[in-house]
Write an enzyme that holds these catalytic residues in place. Structure first.
Site, PDB file in Angstrom:
ATOM      1  N   HIS A  94       6.053  -3.556  -7.087  1.00 20.71           N
ATOM      2  CA  HIS A  94       7.152  -3.766  -6.157  1.00 20.71           C
ATOM      3  C   HIS A  94       8.449  -3.252  -6.780  1.00 20.71           C
ATOM      4  O   HIS A  94       8.593  -3.265  -8.004  1.00 20.71           O
ATOM      5  CB  HIS A  94       7.313  -5.258  -5.848  1.00 20.71           C
ATOM      6  CG  HIS A  94       6.141  -5.839  -5.126  1.00 20.71           C
ATOM      7  ND1 HIS A  94       5.320  -6.785  -5.673  1.00 20.71           N
ATOM      8  CD2 HIS A  94       5.646  -5.585  -3.886  1.00 20.71           C
ATOM      9  CE1 HIS A  94       4.377  -7.107  -4.799  1.00 20.71           C
ATOM     10  NE2 HIS A  94       4.546  -6.385  -3.715  1.00 20.71           N
TER      11      HIS A  94
ATOM     12  N   GLY B 133       3.733  -2.369  -2.689  1.00 18.61           N
ATOM     13  CA  GLY B 133       4.577  -1.625  -3.618  1.00 18.61           C
ATOM     14  C   GLY B 133       4.624  -0.136  -3.362  1.00 18.61           C
ATOM     15  O   GLY B 133       4.644   0.674  -4.285  1.00 18.61           O
TER      16      GLY B 133
ATOM     17  N   ASP C 217       4.835 -12.175   4.450  1.00 17.76           N
ATOM     18  CA  ASP C 217       4.486 -11.379   3.270  1.00 17.76           C
ATOM     19  C   ASP C 217       4.569 -12.284   2.030  1.00 17.76           C
ATOM     20  O   ASP C 217       5.558 -13.010   1.855  1.00 17.76           O
ATOM     21  CB  ASP C 217       5.501 -10.224   3.176  1.00 17.76           C
ATOM     22  CG  ASP C 217       5.162  -9.200   2.116  1.00 17.76           C
ATOM     23  OD1 ASP C 217       3.975  -9.058   1.780  1.00 17.76           O
ATOM     24  OD2 ASP C 217       6.113  -8.529   1.642  1.00 17.76           O
TER      25      ASP C 217
ATOM     26  N   ASN D 199       2.516  -1.368   2.535  1.00 14.15           N
ATOM     27  CA  ASN D 199       3.764  -2.148   2.575  1.00 14.15           C
ATOM     28  C   ASN D 199       4.948  -1.361   2.018  1.00 14.15           C
ATOM     29  O   ASN D 199       4.884  -0.858   0.883  1.00 14.15           O
ATOM     30  CB  ASN D 199       3.617  -3.390   1.691  1.00 14.15           C
ATOM     31  CG  ASN D 199       2.757  -4.464   2.307  1.00 14.15           C
ATOM     32  OD1 ASN D 199       2.116  -4.255   3.332  1.00 14.15           O
ATOM     33  ND2 ASN D 199       2.737  -5.620   1.675  1.00 14.15           N
TER      34      ASN D 199
ATOM     35  N   ALA E 148       9.118  -1.942   1.365  1.00 12.29           N
ATOM     36  CA  ALA E 148      10.268  -2.858   1.428  1.00 12.29           C
ATOM     37  C   ALA E 148      11.508  -2.231   0.794  1.00 12.29           C
ATOM     38  O   ALA E 148      12.511  -1.982   1.461  1.00 12.29           O
ATOM     39  CB  ALA E 148       9.939  -4.178   0.735  1.00 12.29           C
TER      40      ALA E 148
HETATM   41  P1  13P Z   1       8.103  -2.042  -2.243  1.00 15.47           P
HETATM   42  O1  13P Z   1       9.345  -2.854  -2.320  1.00 15.47           O
HETATM   43  O2  13P Z   1       7.751  -1.357  -3.493  1.00 15.47           O
HETATM   44  O3  13P Z   1       8.132  -1.118  -1.071  1.00 15.47           O
HETATM   45  O4  13P Z   1       6.896  -3.066  -1.970  1.00 15.47           O
HETATM   46  C1  13P Z   1       6.764  -3.644  -0.735  1.00 15.47           C
HETATM   47  C2  13P Z   1       5.716  -4.671  -0.710  1.00 15.47           C
HETATM   48  O5  13P Z   1       4.659  -4.521  -1.270  1.00 15.47           O
HETATM   49  C3  13P Z   1       5.990  -5.884   0.064  1.00 15.47           C
HETATM   50  O6  13P Z   1       4.990  -6.828  -0.089  1.00 15.47           O
END
Ligand code: 13P
Length: 282
Positions: free
Chosen positions: A178, A207, A82, A228, A230
């Site tokens: 993000h 994000g 990533d 995505n 995270a």
């Molecule tokens: P978040 O942390 O907002 O979920 O974003 C994850 C992301 O885009 C990882 O590349």
């Protein structure tokens, strides 16, 4: 089963109108928890690591963890770099066995982003490893990457970018960020539809933590085929550990408190799989 690339799973998602969940993992426990959720949901998925995660334990460590967990599973799992931040890191990931690579040149000038993304796409093509690139800037902060000056993806630029680089998927900037949102994010979904009309490769939404489920679903309807997540996973894992520690402050066995973190992550990932619509899509 052995790790698969993200290519077929994303192409199928793109064709059938759902998205593949891409989940950032930080350690063995999160890897196991995410794959458990995929198994229970019968969902293909992408597990991914950022450069700062890679710095924490090494590409080989995440590869070994994810490959071992995937080998035990019946569902297709891809391992993705990533936000790869250099040609060298992308090549290291390729050589280590990652089955999907992102090169993020979004902070560069347009022409330099094209040159870097093309170089990585050219290098990965002989091994048939798919390459995601980013055009426009997703705002916010993730690990040690931050962007205070987000810029939306222009559809005409996207056409030129995809044509000249040969990348296989494109992360678009439409107002997500993000990390944690202060208010409700305002997404430029019309822009997403406009990009979808003129770009035929799968599109990626970064994000997604904190974006309301209905808004994510709307983006998927408009053509996103990888989403995505995270920050929400990191919070779920950490909160589980904090809760356990509160109830048993003298604990010294990591298996005990990690189990609660893992349970939280599995539950959350199962919810996100339903939002993506990737359940029962193996
Ligand atoms: P978040 O942390 O907002 O979920 O974003 C994850 C992301 O885009 C990882 O590349």
């Amino acid at each position: 089963m052995p790790l698969v690339t993200s290519k077929e799973m994303m192409a199928k998602a793109d064709k059938e109108g759902y998205a593949i969940g891409a989940f950032n993992v930080e350690n063995m426990e999160m890897v196991m928890a995410v794959i458990k959720a995929c198994e229970e949901s019968n969902a293909p998925a992408i597990l991914q690591t950022t450069p700062s995660t890679v710095k924490y334990a090494g590409l080989d460590m995440y590869y070994a963890n994810v490959a071992a967990a995937a080998a035990r599973a019946r569902v297709p799992i891809a391992l993705h770099l990533d936000h790869g931040n250099s040609f060298e890191l992308a090549m290291q990931a390729l050589r280590t066995g990652y089955t999907s690579i992102m090169i993020d040149g979004s902070k560069l000038e347009f022409e330099d982003n094209i040159a870097l993304s093309k170089r990585v796409a050219d290098a990965c093509r002989p091994s048939d490893i798919p390459v995601e690139a980013e055009l426009g800037k997703v705002g916010g902060k993730e690990d040690d990457m931050s962007c205070d000056d987000p810029g939306y993806t222009d559809p005409d630029d996207a056409v030129r970018f995809v044509g000249e680089t040969g990348v296989t998927s494109l992360a678009v900037a439409i107002g997500t960020a993000h990390g944690i949102y202060k208010g409700e994010p305002k997404l430029d979904v019309e822009r997403l539809s406009a990009i979808r009309k003129v770009v035929s490769i799968p599109l990626v939404l970064h994000g997604a933590s904190g974006v309301p489920d209905e808004a994510v679903k709307d983006c998927i309807r408009r053509g996103i085929s990888k989403v995505n997540f995270a920050t929400e996973l990191r919070i779920a894992f950490s909160n589980g550990i904090k809760e356990y520690m509160k109830s048993d402050p003298d604990v010294f066995d990591p298996k005990k408190y990690c189990a609660v973190g893992m349970k939280n992550v599995t539950e959350l990932v199962k919810e996100k799989i339903l939002v993506c619509g990737s359940n029962d899509k193996t």
